[in-house]
Design an enzyme around this catalytic site. Structure first.
Site, short mmCIF file in Angstrom:
data_model
loop_
_atom_site.label_atom_id
_atom_site.label_comp_id
_atom_site.label_asym_id
_atom_site.label_seq_id
_atom_site.Cartn_x
_atom_site.Cartn_y
_atom_site.Cartn_z
N GLU A 242 -1.50 -3.49 -0.33
CA GLU A 242 -0.93 -2.76 -1.47
C GLU A 242 -1.72 -3.10 -2.71
O GLU A 242 -2.56 -4.01 -2.70
CB GLU A 242 0.57 -3.09 -1.63
CG GLU A 242 1.42 -2.44 -0.54
CD GLU A 242 2.90 -2.74 -0.64
OE1 GLU A 242 3.36 -3.09 -1.73
OE2 GLU A 242 3.58 -2.63 0.38
N HIS B 290 7.53 2.12 -11.25
CA HIS B 290 6.75 2.45 -10.06
C HIS B 290 6.08 3.79 -10.29
O HIS B 290 6.72 4.74 -10.74
CB HIS B 290 7.66 2.50 -8.83
CG HIS B 290 6.91 2.41 -7.53
ND1 HIS B 290 6.09 3.42 -7.07
CD2 HIS B 290 6.82 1.42 -6.62
CE1 HIS B 290 5.56 3.05 -5.92
NE2 HIS B 290 5.98 1.83 -5.62
N ARG C 65 0.07 -2.07 -10.61
CA ARG C 65 1.08 -1.01 -10.70
C ARG C 65 1.27 -0.49 -12.12
O ARG C 65 1.47 0.70 -12.34
CB ARG C 65 2.40 -1.58 -10.16
CG ARG C 65 3.41 -0.56 -9.83
CD ARG C 65 4.57 -1.17 -9.10
NE ARG C 65 4.30 -1.36 -7.70
CZ ARG C 65 5.16 -1.91 -6.84
NH1 ARG C 65 6.32 -2.34 -7.27
NH2 ARG C 65 4.85 -2.04 -5.57
N HIS D 266 11.68 0.53 -11.70
CA HIS D 266 11.70 0.02 -10.33
C HIS D 266 12.14 -1.43 -10.23
O HIS D 266 12.85 -1.80 -9.31
CB HIS D 266 10.28 0.19 -9.77
CG HIS D 266 10.13 -0.21 -8.34
ND1 HIS D 266 10.79 0.44 -7.32
CD2 HIS D 266 9.37 -1.18 -7.75
CE1 HIS D 266 10.44 -0.12 -6.16
NE2 HIS D 266 9.61 -1.11 -6.40
N ARG E 162 5.11 -7.67 -11.76
CA ARG E 162 5.22 -8.25 -10.42
C ARG E 162 4.19 -7.64 -9.47
O ARG E 162 3.99 -6.43 -9.44
CB ARG E 162 6.63 -7.99 -9.86
CG ARG E 162 6.81 -8.47 -8.44
CD ARG E 162 8.21 -8.21 -7.94
NE ARG E 162 8.56 -6.81 -7.96
CZ ARG E 162 8.30 -5.95 -6.98
NH1 ARG E 162 7.67 -6.34 -5.89
NH2 ARG E 162 8.68 -4.69 -7.09
C1 SIN Z 1 6.62 -0.04 -2.58
O1 SIN Z 1 6.82 0.05 -1.37
O2 SIN Z 1 5.78 0.59 -3.19
C2 SIN Z 1 7.48 -0.97 -3.36
C3 SIN Z 1 7.18 -2.33 -2.97
C4 SIN Z 1 7.51 -3.25 -4.09
O3 SIN Z 1 8.15 -2.86 -5.04
O4 SIN Z 1 7.07 -4.40 -4.03
#
Ligand code: SIN
Length: 539
Positions: free
Chosen positions: A123, A240, A286, A347, A382
């Site tokens: 990610e 998000h 993010r 988020h 985060r």
């Molecule tokens: C996501 O799946 O994009 C969210 C995961 C997260 O908030 O850590």
């Protein structure tokens, strides 16, 4: 806030050694680890499994792969946190994480494997593939199932669903439990406890657009605030970048893992834009991606941009993201053949009830862990998939500390038992959409001084309308909590005259070294006290 009227007689009393408020992973993992040390009562205002944890898609970031190390995970977490993480907290998270995730697996959590080996996804802002996941994109549901079943089997644990904590019960400067509403029976309950942990989860419901379920109304921070406990870094709210842009509340999350597998962000003309914003493009931190999406939407005057799933390939898309594909198709979208409209949504709350690395707050006998707490682990932003790990690691540490707490003096407990029922804090439910819109417009992805000042002034007026009452609906309690937390977010955001991580001020677009510090808020005799704390950089 208006003055309290006379209170009624004592509420129904439930006595326990340990009280856990909230039933997501932080609450249940704390309960599991408390159970050998005495009776545990878990209260949750909805169903046991109706939590933010349940809806987490991406996974758990953990340095389990042979080609990874807790130190690398730590470095990525610090980098994402933009200079505001407390290094010892990140050290704890990343170094204790592997053992605690193994414990979760021993409790029956089934993560995805290939040829007998755990699969690790990628990610944004992770330098390594280290995200374990379950059923493709249903990690949270698997974690919630495992924790719920582990706790359900324990004889010393009692779970009360439909029971909402309304206020902390504080006597002689100690927390002795909570005043609660038994929603099923429509009556007041007082839970008297030797120690209490707030594990109430997120605050996404404060903002008009959120990926969080409707239960995420910032209850823990508001309860702590009313009891004079420190709240820290409340301006840091993560948006998000990729929630489905379609009618309905909350917004359906499209996991960042989709971009980890190759999906691209494009505008209405199909132009890929992220490389113009960051060298990591779609896998930039993010906050960077959320602002880029917001900027593109604003520039084009559109309510969305698009996520193009085609680079993933049809088969891989179906296997890796079955839940997302099903939900998109159920809503009439076709991720196999056309880009999906997305926009950002609130988020995750990085700030929260200030706690140390063992979950203790400044109020004796009160603890906090998980998303509602702030021990400095997430800093200004985060790192993706660190939140379930946070709940697990700090749940265990909090339980360890609570287990060592001696019971309060019998005379104090007797006084707490006899105390009149006291008042609840309620706000008219019509205020909710006003708060959500204000938070979204003024305390959102891009903020500036005048907008923040207006928001804080309007939220102060609304706070004045919070009224004491002997009985209230859950929605009225939530509205009061949301109002106070929105006010705190706005107040801290106004104070922080810089941009850092998820907090972006268009009038102060750069990070400033003198602002590399935490902002603390608390209420002292009805007045707000603002103070500052240096970031802990030493391990
Ligand atoms: C996501 O799946 O994009 C969210 C995961 C997260 O908030 O850590």
């Amino acid at each position: 806030m208006k003055p309290s009227p006379d209170s009624s007689g004592p509420a129904e009393i439930l006595r326990c050694r340990f009280l856990v408020v909230g039933s997501g992973i932080a609450g249940l993992w704390t309960a599991l680890h408390l159970a050998p040390h005495g009776d545990v009562t878990v209260i949750t205002k909805s169903r046991l499994r109706e939590t933010n944890t349940q809806y987490a898609q991406g996974g758990i970031a953990v340095a389990l792969p042979a080609a990874d190390s807790p130190e690398w995970h730590k470095e990525d977490t610090l980098e994402a946190g933009s200079g505001l993480c407390d290094v010892p907290a990140v050290e704890v998270l990343t170094h204790e994480g592997p053992e605690i995730v193994r414990e979760l697996i021993d409790h029956g959590a089934r993560f995805d494997h290939l040829n007998g080996e755990l699969l690790y996804g990628r990610e944004a802002a992770h330098g390594r593939n280290r995200i374990i996941h379950a059923h493709g994109d249903a990690t949270g549901a698997e974690v919630q199932r495992t924790a719920s079943e582990a706790v359900a089997g324990l004889p010393g644990v009692t779970v009360h669903e439909d029971m909402a904590a309304a206020d902390l019960l504080v006597l002689d400067g100690q927390c002795l439990g909570v005043e609660a509403l038994d929603l099923a029976r429509g009556r007041r309950v007082r839970l008297l406890a030797d120690c209490t942990v707030l594990a109430t989860g997120g605050a996404g419901g404060v903002w008009r657009f959120t990926t969080n379920p409707p239960i995420a109304t910032a209850d823990g921070p508001a309860l702590a605030w009313r009891a004079g406990v420190y709240l820290r870094d409340m301006e840091f709210v993560q948006f998000h970048p990729t929630a489905l842009c379609a009618p309905g509340y909350p917004k359906f999350l499209i996991s960042e893992a989709v971009r980890g597998e190759g999906a691209l962000l494009v505008d209405a003309a199909g132009r890929r834009f992220m490389p113009e914003y960051h060298e990591l493009a779609e896998l930039a931190p993010r906050d960077v991606v959320a602002r880029a999406v917001f900027t593109e939407m604003t520039r084009a005057g559109q309510e969305c941009v698009y996520l193009d799933f085609s680079p993933i390939g049809d088969q891989r898309l179906r296997e890796r993201f079955p839940g997302i594909v099903d939900e998109l198709q159920r809503r009439g979208f076709d991720p196999f053949n056309s880009p999906i409209p997305i926009s950002p949504a609130a988020h995750y709350m990085m700030g929260g009830v200030m706690a140390d690395l063992d979950g203790s707050t400044a109020l004796p006998r009160l603890f906090a862990c998980g998303e509602c707490a702030d021990y400095g682990v997430h800093g200004a932003n985060r790192l993706a998939s660190n939140s379930l790990l946070d709940g697990l690691v700090f749940g265990v540490r909090t339980a360890r500390t609570m287990a060592q707490t001696t019971p309060p003096d019998a005379a104090l407990l007797a006084r707490a038992t006899a105390q009149p029922a006291g008042c609840l804090h309620a706000l008219d439910v019509e205020a909710k959409p006003v708060i959500q819109q204000l938070a979204w417009d003024r305390i959102g992805i891009v903020r500036e001084g005048q907008g923040l000042r207006d928001a804080v002034a309007q939220l102060s007026d609304l706070t004045e309308q919070i009224h004491p009452t002997e009985m209230a609906s859950l929605a009225e309690l939530e509205a009061a909590n949301m109002c106070q937390v929105a006010w705190m977010a706005g107040t801290s955001a106004l104070a922080r005259e810089e941009s850092r991580g998820a907090h972006y001020r268009s009038d102060f677009p750069e990070s400033r070294e003198e602002w590399r510090r935490h902002i603390l808020l608390r209420q002292v005799e009805g007045k707000t006290e603002v103070s500052y704390q240096p970031v802990t950089v030493e391990e």
